[in-house]
Design a protein around this motif. Structure first.
Motif, PDB file in Angstrom:
ATOM      1  N   TYR A   1       0.844  -1.204   0.000  1.00 51.50           N
ATOM      2  CA  TYR A   1       0.000   0.000   0.000  1.00 51.50           C
ATOM      3  C   TYR A   1       0.876   1.250   0.000  1.00 51.50           C
ATOM      4  N   GLY A   2       0.449   2.279  -0.733  1.00 50.13           N
ATOM      5  CA  GLY A   2       1.129   3.578  -0.711  1.00 50.13           C
ATOM      6  C   GLY A   2       0.235   4.574   0.006  1.00 50.13           C
ATOM      7  N   ARG A   3       0.851   5.536   0.679  1.00 52.59           N
ATOM      8  CA  ARG A   3       0.034   6.485   1.449  1.00 52.59           C
ATOM      9  C   ARG A   3      -0.584   7.546   0.539  1.00 52.59           C
ATOM     10  N   ILE A   4      -1.813   7.886   0.857  1.00 49.34           N
ATOM     11  CA  ILE A   4      -2.492   8.970   0.142  1.00 49.34           C
ATOM     12  C   ILE A   4      -3.102   9.908   1.175  1.00 49.34           C
ATOM     13  N   GLU A   5      -3.042  11.213   0.910  1.00 51.92           N
ATOM     14  CA  GLU A   5      -3.763  12.168   1.751  1.00 51.92           C
ATOM     15  C   GLU A   5      -4.563  13.071   0.824  1.00 51.92           C
ATOM     16  N   THR A   6      -5.848  13.108   1.031  1.00 54.12           N
ATOM     17  CA  THR A   6      -6.726  13.951   0.220  1.00 54.12           C
ATOM     18  C   THR A   6      -7.076  15.185   1.054  1.00 54.12           C
TER      19      THR A   6
ATOM     20  N   LEU B   1      -2.643   2.632 -13.986  1.00 52.04           N
ATOM     21  CA  LEU B   1      -1.554   1.928 -13.289  1.00 52.04           C
ATOM     22  C   LEU B   1      -1.860   0.437 -13.265  1.00 52.04           C
ATOM     23  N   PRO B   2      -0.828  -0.400 -13.107  1.00 53.16           N
ATOM     24  CA  PRO B   2      -1.123  -1.834 -12.999  1.00 53.16           C
ATOM     25  C   PRO B   2      -2.043  -2.098 -11.799  1.00 53.16           C
ATOM     26  N   ALA B   3      -3.079  -2.899 -12.027  1.00 48.37           N
ATOM     27  CA  ALA B   3      -4.040  -3.182 -10.949  1.00 48.37           C
ATOM     28  C   ALA B   3      -3.527  -4.327 -10.073  1.00 48.37           C
ATOM     29  N   PRO B   4      -3.894  -4.398  -8.811  1.00 48.65           N
ATOM     30  CA  PRO B   4      -4.730  -3.414  -8.140  1.00 48.65           C
ATOM     31  C   PRO B   4      -3.887  -2.262  -7.594  1.00 48.65           C
TER      32      PRO B   4
ATOM     33  N   ALA C   1      -7.665   1.805   4.544  1.00 49.79           N
ATOM     34  CA  ALA C   1      -6.944   1.198   3.428  1.00 49.79           C
ATOM     35  C   ALA C   1      -7.935   0.840   2.329  1.00 49.79           C
ATOM     36  N   GLU C   2      -7.588   1.151   1.098  1.00 52.70           N
ATOM     37  CA  GLU C   2      -8.488   0.888  -0.031  1.00 52.70           C
ATOM     38  C   GLU C   2      -7.703   0.178  -1.139  1.00 52.70           C
ATOM     39  N   VAL C   3      -8.375  -0.792  -1.796  1.00 55.99           N
ATOM     40  CA  VAL C   3      -7.752  -1.490  -2.929  1.00 55.99           C
ATOM     41  C   VAL C   3      -8.679  -1.330  -4.127  1.00 55.99           C
ATOM     42  N   LEU C   4      -8.138  -0.800  -5.223  1.00 55.11           N
ATOM     43  CA  LEU C   4      -8.966  -0.572  -6.401  1.00 55.11           C
ATOM     44  C   LEU C   4      -8.482  -1.427  -7.559  1.00 55.11           C
ATOM     45  N   GLY C   5      -9.458  -2.042  -8.243  1.00 59.45           N
ATOM     46  CA  GLY C   5      -9.115  -2.774  -9.463  1.00 59.45           C
ATOM     47  C   GLY C   5      -9.071  -4.284  -9.334  1.00 59.45           C
ATOM     48  N   SER C   6      -9.645  -4.851  -8.289  1.00 53.62           N
ATOM     49  CA  SER C   6      -9.668  -6.328  -8.200  1.00 53.62           C
ATOM     50  C   SER C   6     -11.013  -6.830  -7.679  1.00 53.62           C
ATOM     51  N   HIS C   7     -11.551  -7.838  -8.401  1.00 50.20           N
ATOM     52  CA  HIS C   7     -12.770  -8.513  -7.942  1.00 50.20           C
ATOM     53  C   HIS C   7     -12.431  -9.722  -7.082  1.00 50.20           C
TER      54      HIS C   7
ATOM     55  N   THR D   1     -14.735   0.130 -11.976  1.00 52.27           N
ATOM     56  CA  THR D   1     -13.563  -0.363 -11.241  1.00 52.27           C
ATOM     57  C   THR D   1     -14.025  -0.920  -9.902  1.00 52.27           C
ATOM     58  N   PRO D   2     -13.767  -2.196  -9.635  1.00 53.74           N
ATOM     59  CA  PRO D   2     -14.157  -2.706  -8.317  1.00 53.74           C
ATOM     60  C   PRO D   2     -13.260  -2.142  -7.220  1.00 53.74           C
TER      61      PRO D   2
END
Ligand code: HAM
Length: 414
Positions: free
Chosen positions: A39-44, A101-104, A132-138, A301-302
């Motif tokens: 996981y990479g950190r994100i701050e919105t 980007l390569p999923a997820p 924590a969020e994961v995008l792009g995988s079912h 995108t799941p």
């Protein structure tokens, strides 16, 4: 006449140094665990367009209906202090083209959130979540991995009396067919329901499962359950999540009445609660949100993720404030402030934790203060120059600055 004092707004609190140490531990433990899992950190931003939450979190939710801090800026744009992190992360995912980007794509955050709820222990109007969020995988392994990570984090941080409840909401089509049947059930028995539940049959019938009202609880005991209606694909997905969790040794309970206060969920839904907490027993929760990115204007995108409340983690772990960081050297002075100042800076330059007198105490007062700070060594600058003092015997001997540093470095573990 003195002015009246100003206090922090109701439902907010100050993070004083002792508490800051505990929170930093939560942040660091989460960073180590999640970064090792990719996981990479994100701050919105702390505020977003109001529309992000009304569209993303859902018009019928308590959050959007009554808990958001919404205001207009000088350009008459409606903005809202973020009440949660999933919609903002999905917004950023679309805005920055992360679907290329390569999923997820795996992202985590440690941020403050704002909800206008009635304050009580464990419930604040500004609170922090690690999420924590994961995008792009079912893949059901993504669901299981998310849940295992949340469980590991809570466990490492010492959360007590943990319980994990698990359910599946199926696809939006299954859910809307089910909701129609649930509304019929509620309408048939509407005279047995609490007035609040009755008033929300059309808006949010699922919330009836959360009610404490005895009449409503009786009606809900006989209500149809979404878990019994899953399509074969959704049931297979859920079975695989359960099998992976069992293989990972994470204990869970299936709860067909589990409801969460956000509309974006599809398929897997979960919540961690702690017996060590009072009324606000939810420590963390999450689920899959396969339609959210598209709903926010991105490509289909799941997604799946979770968030845990930092205050509730600390409460459930029963953590006491840690002792403050120690002091290796306290520099007291009678005569030459400049020499004391330079001695302190030299010591710091050599990696020692050094402080000096800053409030003009008498020498006796300074020595008492050094003792209060728990300083391991005390240097005194007086008419005879720089002296090293033994705090226990009170004897002093002259040293030069280089000797002092060498001596301290030999004595203080690095
Ligand atoms: P949530 O269940 O609304 O989920 O919040 C997650 C956690 O934040 C709760 O379990 C609780 O520990 C903490 N929390 C919520 N409200 C308060 C409050 N007023 N005071 C103190 N702590 C609070 C979400 O926010 C979703 N975004 C989770 C998620 C991520 N789902 C998918 N991805």
């Amino acid at each position: 006449m003195s002015s009246p004092t100003i206090r922090a707004p109701r439902g907010t609190y100050d993070v004083l140094p002792d508490l800051a140490v505990l929170r930093a531990e939560v942040e660091q433990t989460a960073a180590e665990l999640l970064e090792a899992a990719g996981y990479g950190r994100i701050e919105t931003p702390a505020f977003e367009s109001t529309e992000l939450f009304s569209r993303g979190v859902g018009q019928s939710t308590d959050i959007v209906q009554k808990e958001m801090y919404t205001f207009e800026d000088s350009g008459h744009r409606s903005l809202t202090l973020r009440p949660e992190g999933t919609a903002p992360v999905c917004r950023a995912y679309v805005e920055h083209g992360m679907h290329k980007l390569p999923a997820p794509v795996k992202l985590y955050y440690f941020s403050n959130f704002f909800r206008s709820e009635k304050p009580q222990e464990g419930r604040y109007r500004q609170f922090w979540q690690v999420g924590a969020e994961v995008l792009g995988s079912h893949d059901p392994a993504t669901d299981a991995e998310s849940i295992v990570l949340a469980h590991t984090l809570l466990d490492r941080l010492g959360a007590r009396g943990l319980r994990l409840r698990l359910a599946s909401l199926g696809s939006p089509a299954t859910r809307s067919a089910y909701t129609a049947d649930l509304k019929t059930h509620l309408r048939d028995k509407s005279d047995e329901l609490s007035p609040q539940v009755r008033a929300r049959i059309d808006l949010n019938p699922l919330r009836a499962f959360d009610s404490d009202d005895p009449g409503t609880r009786r009606v809900m005991a006989g209500a149809p359950r979404l878990l019994d209606r899953l399509s074969p694909e959704d049931a297979e997905h859920f079975d695989e999540v359960k099998a992976l969790l069992a293989a990972a040794g994470v204990p869970y309970e299936i709860d067909s009445t589990l409801v969460r206060g956000l509309d974006y969920y599809t398929r897997t839904l979960f919540e961690f609660s702690s017996d060590a907490l009072g009324a606000q027993s939810g420590v963390g929760g999450g689920g899959r949100y396969d339609g959210l990115v598209a709903q926010l204007g991105g490509p289909p995108t799941p997604g799946i993720g979770w968030a845990a409340g930092v205050e509730r983690i600390l409460l459930s772990a029963g953590r006491q404030p840690s002792p403050p960081v120690g002091v290796d050297l306290f520099v007291a002075y009678e005569t030459d402030r400049r020499q004391a100042f330079q001695t302190m800076l030299d010591a710091r330059h050599h990696g020692l934790r050094a402080q000096m007198e800053l409030t003009g105490r008498s020498l006796k007062g300074q020595l008492k203060h050094a003792d209060r700070l728990g300083a391991r060594f005390v240097a005194v600058v007086d008419d005879d120059g720089l002296q090293l003092r033994d705090p226990r015997s009170g004897t002093q001997e002259p040293v030069d600055s280089a000797q002092l540093i060498a001596l301290l470095q030999a004595e203080v573990p690095s």
